[in-house]
Design an enzyme around this catalytic site. Structure first.
Site, mmCIF file in Angstrom:
data_model
loop_
_atom_site.group_PDB
_atom_site.id
_atom_site.type_symbol
_atom_site.label_atom_id
_atom_site.label_comp_id
_atom_site.label_asym_id
_atom_site.label_seq_id
_atom_site.Cartn_x
_atom_site.Cartn_y
_atom_site.Cartn_z
ATOM 1 N N VAL A 118 0.961 -0.933 0.006
ATOM 2 C CA VAL A 118 -0.064 0.060 -0.042
ATOM 3 C C VAL A 118 0.867 1.210 -0.021
ATOM 4 C CG1 VAL A 118 -1.632 1.242 1.245
ATOM 5 C CG2 VAL A 118 -1.732 -1.195 1.151
ATOM 6 N N CYS A 201 3.559 -6.036 22.248
ATOM 7 C CA CYS A 201 3.879 -6.980 23.159
ATOM 8 C C CYS A 201 4.814 -6.420 24.229
ATOM 9 C CB CYS A 201 4.221 -8.377 22.690
ATOM 10 S SG CYS A 201 4.349 -9.603 24.011
ATOM 11 N N CYS A 379 -1.014 -10.824 28.099
ATOM 12 C CA CYS A 379 0.675 -11.027 27.768
ATOM 13 C C CYS A 379 0.951 -12.072 28.739
ATOM 14 C CB CYS A 379 1.023 -9.598 28.165
ATOM 15 S SG CYS A 379 2.933 -9.533 28.082
#
Length: 450
Positions: A118, A201, A379
């Site tokens: 893109v 994360c 997590c």
């Protein structure tokens, strides 16, 4: 004789002209077909930008809503990676190859894969332009383009990765370098970093510290090592319940935590890392290292940042409840590219797929979205080769735990969930649009209570 020669010449000329005309006709037919096909195939009811976890999962779900022929995915990469497993790859507990599958094998059957990057999003004209010149128009758009790693914002990187002793679990190109550095460790400092930016994360930078500590103990090298975690954050972990447990582990294992320390330079030839003190501008400190794990700065990707879809920082500007764009009602988003105020994790993507599916299906019926995303994210904090603290929480930073136990305690079962169950759930559940997070099971586990 001359008449025979003339006839032969005439026949050859006719044959030549016929062949030329036939070839021109074939070319024109093919040309017409290709142009027609291109124009016919460059409009889709649902266009998905990105073939990561959010993009593939939503294309599977949108195939069921719109029909495969009305859905297209724009994604340049031939390979798709299950990135959460890279924590274990960097510690030698899993192989890098286990994280990869061909994108073609994951693309929902019948959905058009536009193998391009893109370049420009024009929500005012409902069009997207790709780097190879395609212009694609859409009725509805899902943006799932992820975020950008910025190793280059640290002086000395990425070229520093050509030296030994340095790795990063955040890239397929560098994750095995982490494991090599850990194996080659002799004595000195093992340094782990957390940058002064949003990251995906946010637990991963310290997971590899706990695993490295465990490996050094297992191999008899721990007494020759100083394990150091330099984080730009003012806390060890953002949710107090889990942070308290992690501080206990830090003290038990003699790990050194330095808060508000941001990596600004790597001198790989000298095995030195330079950190700035975020509370005292201009003050820097040099750490020598025997092993260095770098978590790179991260940020929004430029194609969103340079479009009308971005907020003031550059993230996709969404309604945090229903994942619809704040300004363009036919545009939606999911995952790391968004400005949703929750941790950027694969678990968050899973929960978001269920909400976004519901939002779009309601809008197609001219109804108001009624399912609200609570910011659920998770997590699995790997604290050794056999234990995990499973952190789950919402927008407000309140624990939102699935299991009827205290998940702030280290658990062997949760480690096996992280290492063995979650990858299976990812490949066969999430990416097929069949797993939307644990919310339906949470009430069951807690006997109807939150």
């Amino acid at each position: 004789a001359s008449l025979r020669v003339a006839l032969n010449t005439s026949q050859k000329l006719q044959s030549f002209i016929c062949n030329v005309l036939l070839r021109i006709a074939t070319f024109l037919k093919l040309f017409h077909y290709e142009v027609y096909s291109a124009s016919a195939n460059m409009h889709y009811k649902m266009l998905v930008l990105g073939g990561g976890s959010g993009g593939i999962a939503m294309s599977s779900r949108m195939k069921r809503l719109f029909g495969a022929e009305n859905v297209a995915v724009v994604e340049p990469s031939e390979s798709h990676y299950y990135q959460p497993i890279w924590t274990l790859v960097g510690a030698g507990a899993k192989k890098a190859a286990s994280s990869a599958r061909p994108t073609a094998s994951l693309m929902p059957s019948g959905v058009k894969w536009v193998k391009s990057k893109v370049q420009e999003i024009n929500p005012d004209t409902n069009t997207v332009r790709t780097d190879d010149g395609k212009e694609i128009s859409y009725e509805y758009l899902i943006v799932a383009l992820g975020l950008q790693l910025h190793f280059e914002k640290i002086k000395g990187l990425p070229e520093g990765f050509e030296h030994p002793k340095i790795g990063s679990n955040y890239s397929i190109q560098t994750v095995e370098k982490t494991w090599k550095a850990l194996q080659d460790f002799k004595e000195g400092n093992a340094v782990f970093t957390f940058p002064n930016t949003p990251v995906k994360c946010a637990g991963a930078p310290q997971k590899i510290m706990y695993l490295s500590d465990a490996y050094l103990r297992k191999t008899g090298k721990r007494n020759k090592a100083k394990v150091i975690y330099n984080t730009s954050l003012p806390v060890l972990f953002g949710i107090k319940k889990y942070a308290d447990s992690l501080w206990d582990i830090v003290k038990q294992r003699d790990l050194q935590i330095n808060l508000r320390q941001n990596l600004i330079e790597v001198r790989a030839d000298k095995q030195e890392a330079v950190f700035e003190n975020l509370d005292k501008p201009g003050e820097t400190r040099v750490f020598e290292y025997e092993m260095l794990h770098v978590t790179p700065p991260m940020g929004p990707i430029s194609v969103i940042k340079n479009s009308p879809l971005a907020d003031e920082v550059g993230w996709l500007d969404l309604n945090k409840d229903n994942l619809q764009h704040k300004k363009y009602p036919n545009v939606f988003g999911i995952g790391d590219c968004t400005n949703l105020p929750t941790a950027k994790t694969g678990a968050a993507v899973a929960a978001q797929t269920a909400v976004l599916h519901r939002t779009i299906s309601r809008i197609l019926k001219n109804q108001k979205p009624d399912k609200i995303y609570d910011g659920y994210t998770s997590c699995p904090l790997v604290t050794s080769y056999k234990s995990v603290i499973l952190a789950e929480f919402d927008y407000n930073g309140q624990p939102l735990e699935t299991f009827p136990i205290n998940q702030a305690k280290e658990s062997r079962i949760m480690y096996h969930m992280k290492a063995d169950v979650m990858p299976h759930l990812y490949w066969h559940g999430l990416l097929r649009g069949l797993w939307g997070g644990p919310a339906p099971y949470r009430k069951l586990m807690h006997l109807g209570m939150k």
